[in-house]
Design a protein around this motif. Structure first.
Motif, PDB file in Angstrom:
ATOM      1  N   GLY A 101       0.808  -1.211   0.000  1.00  0.00           N
ATOM      2  CA  GLY A 101       0.000   0.000   0.000  1.00  0.00           C
ATOM      3  C   GLY A 101       0.841   1.259   0.000  1.00  0.00           C
ATOM      4  N   ARG A 102       0.132   2.388   0.106  1.00  0.00           N
ATOM      5  CA  ARG A 102       0.756   3.710   0.208  1.00  0.00           C
ATOM      6  C   ARG A 102       1.749   3.942  -0.936  1.00  0.00           C
ATOM      7  N   MET A 103       2.981   4.371  -0.641  1.00  0.00           N
ATOM      8  CA  MET A 103       3.901   4.729  -1.706  1.00  0.00           C
ATOM      9  C   MET A 103       4.416   3.507  -2.458  1.00  0.00           C
ATOM     10  N   THR A 104       4.389   2.338  -1.817  1.00  0.00           N
ATOM     11  CA  THR A 104       4.753   1.121  -2.534  1.00  0.00           C
ATOM     12  C   THR A 104       3.721   0.830  -3.622  1.00  0.00           C
ATOM     13  N   ALA A 105       2.449   0.966  -3.293  1.00  0.00           N
ATOM     14  CA  ALA A 105       1.397   0.770  -4.296  1.00  0.00           C
ATOM     15  C   ALA A 105       1.501   1.843  -5.380  1.00  0.00           C
ATOM     16  N   ALA A 106       1.798   3.085  -4.995  1.00  0.00           N
ATOM     17  CA  ALA A 106       1.944   4.145  -5.995  1.00  0.00           C
ATOM     18  C   ALA A 106       3.064   3.814  -6.967  1.00  0.00           C
ATOM     19  N   TRP A 107       4.168   3.243  -6.457  1.00  0.00           N
ATOM     20  CA  TRP A 107       5.264   2.821  -7.341  1.00  0.00           C
ATOM     21  C   TRP A 107       4.807   1.697  -8.262  1.00  0.00           C
ATOM     22  N   ILE A 108       4.079   0.727  -7.724  1.00  0.00           N
ATOM     23  CA  ILE A 108       3.582  -0.378  -8.538  1.00  0.00           C
ATOM     24  C   ILE A 108       2.715   0.144  -9.683  1.00  0.00           C
ATOM     25  N   HIS A 170      -1.753   9.997   5.017  1.00  0.00           N
ATOM     26  CA  HIS A 170      -0.633   9.550   5.844  1.00  0.00           C
ATOM     27  C   HIS A 170       0.753   9.875   5.315  1.00  0.00           C
ATOM     28  N   VAL A 171       0.878  10.404   4.103  1.00  0.00           N
ATOM     29  CA  VAL A 171       2.196  10.663   3.537  1.00  0.00           C
ATOM     30  C   VAL A 171       2.447  12.161   3.511  1.00  0.00           C
ATOM     31  N   GLU A 172       3.686  12.547   3.815  1.00  0.00           N
ATOM     32  CA  GLU A 172       4.028  13.969   3.868  1.00  0.00           C
ATOM     33  C   GLU A 172       3.824  14.627   2.506  1.00  0.00           C
ATOM     34  N   PRO A 173       3.468  15.927   2.500  1.00  0.00           N
ATOM     35  CA  PRO A 173       3.096  16.606   1.248  1.00  0.00           C
ATOM     36  C   PRO A 173       4.141  16.513   0.150  1.00  0.00           C
ATOM     37  N   GLU A 174       5.437  16.549   0.483  1.00  0.00           N
ATOM     38  CA  GLU A 174       6.480  16.552  -0.531  1.00  0.00           C
ATOM     39  C   GLU A 174       6.410  15.326  -1.428  1.00  0.00           C
ATOM     40  N   ARG A 175       6.045  14.195  -0.866  1.00  0.00           N
ATOM     41  CA  ARG A 175       5.918  12.976  -1.669  1.00  0.00           C
ATOM     42  C   ARG A 175       4.474  12.722  -2.086  1.00  0.00           C
ATOM     43  N   ALA A 176       3.537  13.140  -1.243  1.00  0.00           N
ATOM     44  CA  ALA A 176       2.130  12.817  -1.491  1.00  0.00           C
ATOM     45  C   ALA A 176       1.572  13.559  -2.701  1.00  0.00           C
ATOM     46  N   VAL A 177       1.811  14.848  -2.790  1.00  0.00           N
ATOM     47  CA  VAL A 177       1.172  15.654  -3.836  1.00  0.00           C
ATOM     48  C   VAL A 177       1.566  15.191  -5.241  1.00  0.00           C
ATOM     49  N   PRO A 178       2.867  14.971  -5.541  1.00  0.00           N
ATOM     50  CA  PRO A 178       3.193  14.473  -6.889  1.00  0.00           C
ATOM     51  C   PRO A 178       2.580  13.105  -7.186  1.00  0.00           C
ATOM     52  N   ALA A 179       2.552  12.220  -6.188  1.00  0.00           N
ATOM     53  CA  ALA A 179       1.969  10.898  -6.407  1.00  0.00           C
ATOM     54  C   ALA A 179       0.470  10.998  -6.648  1.00  0.00           C
ATOM     55  N   LEU A 180      -0.210  11.858  -5.898  1.00  0.00           N
ATOM     56  CA  LEU A 180      -1.652  12.049  -6.089  1.00  0.00           C
ATOM     57  C   LEU A 180      -1.937  12.646  -7.467  1.00  0.00           C
ATOM     58  N   ALA A 181      -1.101  13.582  -7.886  1.00  0.00           N
ATOM     59  CA  ALA A 181      -1.284  14.178  -9.213  1.00  0.00           C
ATOM     60  C   ALA A 181      -1.170  13.111 -10.307  1.00  0.00           C
ATOM     61  N   GLU A 182      -0.224  12.193 -10.160  1.00  0.00           N
ATOM     62  CA  GLU A 182      -0.055  11.122 -11.141  1.00  0.00           C
ATOM     63  C   GLU A 182      -1.248  10.168 -11.126  1.00  0.00           C
ATOM     64  N   LEU A 183      -1.711   9.794  -9.933  1.00  0.00           N
ATOM     65  CA  LEU A 183      -2.864   8.892  -9.839  1.00  0.00           C
ATOM     66  C   LEU A 183      -4.110   9.513 -10.463  1.00  0.00           C
ATOM     67  N   LEU A 184      -4.310  10.802 -10.227  1.00  0.00           N
ATOM     68  CA  LEU A 184      -5.483  11.485 -10.762  1.00  0.00           C
ATOM     69  C   LEU A 184      -5.380  11.718 -12.262  1.00  0.00           C
ATOM     70  N   ALA A 185      -4.154  11.778 -12.781  1.00  0.00           N
ATOM     71  CA  ALA A 185      -3.957  12.099 -14.196  1.00  0.00           C
ATOM     72  C   ALA A 185      -4.079  10.882 -15.100  1.00  0.00           C
ATOM     73  N   ARG A 186      -4.198   9.684 -14.514  1.00  0.00           N
ATOM     74  CA  ARG A 186      -4.229   8.467 -15.325  1.00  0.00           C
ATOM     75  C   ARG A 186      -5.627   7.884 -15.338  1.00  0.00           C
ATOM     76  N   PRO A 187      -6.345   8.026 -16.440  1.00  0.00           N
ATOM     77  CA  PRO A 187      -7.739   7.548 -16.491  1.00  0.00           C
ATOM     78  C   PRO A 187      -7.872   6.063 -16.183  1.00  0.00           C
ATOM     79  N   GLN A 188      -6.847   5.261 -16.535  1.00  0.00           N
ATOM     80  CA  GLN A 188      -6.961   3.827 -16.313  1.00  0.00           C
ATOM     81  C   GLN A 188      -7.014   3.475 -14.826  1.00  0.00           C
ATOM     82  N   GLN A 189      -6.554   4.384 -13.960  1.00  0.00           N
ATOM     83  CA  GLN A 189      -6.619   4.120 -12.522  1.00  0.00           C
ATOM     84  C   GLN A 189      -8.002   4.427 -11.949  1.00  0.00           C
TER      85      GLN A 189
END
Length: 257
Positions: A101-108, A170-189
């Motif tokens: 989960g969390r950033m590991t899932a974001a990497w996956i 649960h993740v600090e903004p420096e890492r969370a915001v870019p990961a959230l932007a990527e998740l939101l930008a990918r329609p397949q997710q």
């Protein structure tokens, strides 16, 4: 694509075995030889030691894929392949009891860099005492709903929406915001910002809700209550709660529907 590794200065010569013909049968010379199949992932001990893998990578015969693994050059990365790589670092004895989960899932999902340690979620219904000594992993005891987990590459992974929710909370903004932007930008997710906001608002007794909404406000203030821009067409509360309940399986919402 470069040729598969056959030899290395750091280790013994390696090549696949040629299959022999079954007893009583003659090989058909007209049949094309079946090309050898090589593993998609190479990790220390499977079949090369770590220094051998590094030497093969230096020779261009392998490419570094993640912290402890390599692939043949040109092998396309995919969520399934990253999940397999992560699964290789989870002890087999607990692999079916944890969820990446969390950033590991974001990497996956290809939405963040590989974290230094695996983030593993453990359902609160399971006993976690036997997992405490798992090396290279950070365990998080959580409540998981029926739509929070999917299976990828032999590993259970938090769904994209649950991943986004956990990162926001649960993740600090420096890492969370870019990961959230990527998740939101990918329609397949299939991660929708308004649904994510509703999910955070509907989550009971979480101390980080305000911080989570502030992170989302950096991405799109119009969708976040209290943001710089008011929502012109707000989501109907009843419909929003129903969507959240169906996707996240939040018990206290399900009981009200």
């Amino acid at each position: 694509m470069a040729s598969p590794p056959t030899a290395s200065a750091a280790g013994p010569r390696w090549a696949p075995r040629k299959a022999s013909s079954p007893p009583g049968c003659e090989a058909n010379g007209a049949e094309a030889a079946t090309p050898p199949r090589f593993p998609e992932l190479y990790s220390p001990g499977k079949p090369f030691a770590g220094p051998e893998l590094q030497s093969l990578a230096a020779d261009g015969l392998l490419a570094r894929f993640h912290q402890h693994g390599y692939t043949l050059p040109g092998t396309p990365a995919s969520p399934q392949l990253r999940a397999r790589a992560a699964a290789g670092n989870v002890p087999a004895a607990i692999r079916q009891r944890v969820v990446a989960g969390r950033m590991t899932a974001a990497w996956i999902y290809g939405c963040a860099a590989e974290p230094d340690r695996l983030a593993l979620l453990v359902d609160a219904k399971r006993r976690v005492s036997s997992l405490r000594n798992t090396r290279g992993c950070t365990l998080h005891e959580v409540k998981l709903g029926p739509f929070d987990v999917i299976s990828l590459g032999g590993l259970m992974v938090s769904s994209p929406l649950r991943t986004a929710l956990d990162i926001a909370l649960h993740v600090e903004p420096e890492r969370a915001v870019p990961a959230l932007a990527e998740l939101l930008a990918r329609p397949q997710q299939d991660v929708k910002l308004r649904l994510l906001v509703r999910a955070i608002e509907a989550t009971p007794r979480i101390p980080h809700k305000r911080n989570a909404l502030e992170k989302l406000a950096l991405l799109a203030p119009a969708f976040v209550p209290g943001g710089a821009v008011d929502v012109k067409n707000p989501v109907d509360p009843a419909d929003g709660a129903q969507d959240v309940a169906e996707v996240l399986g939040i018990p206290h919402l399900e009981s009200e529907l």
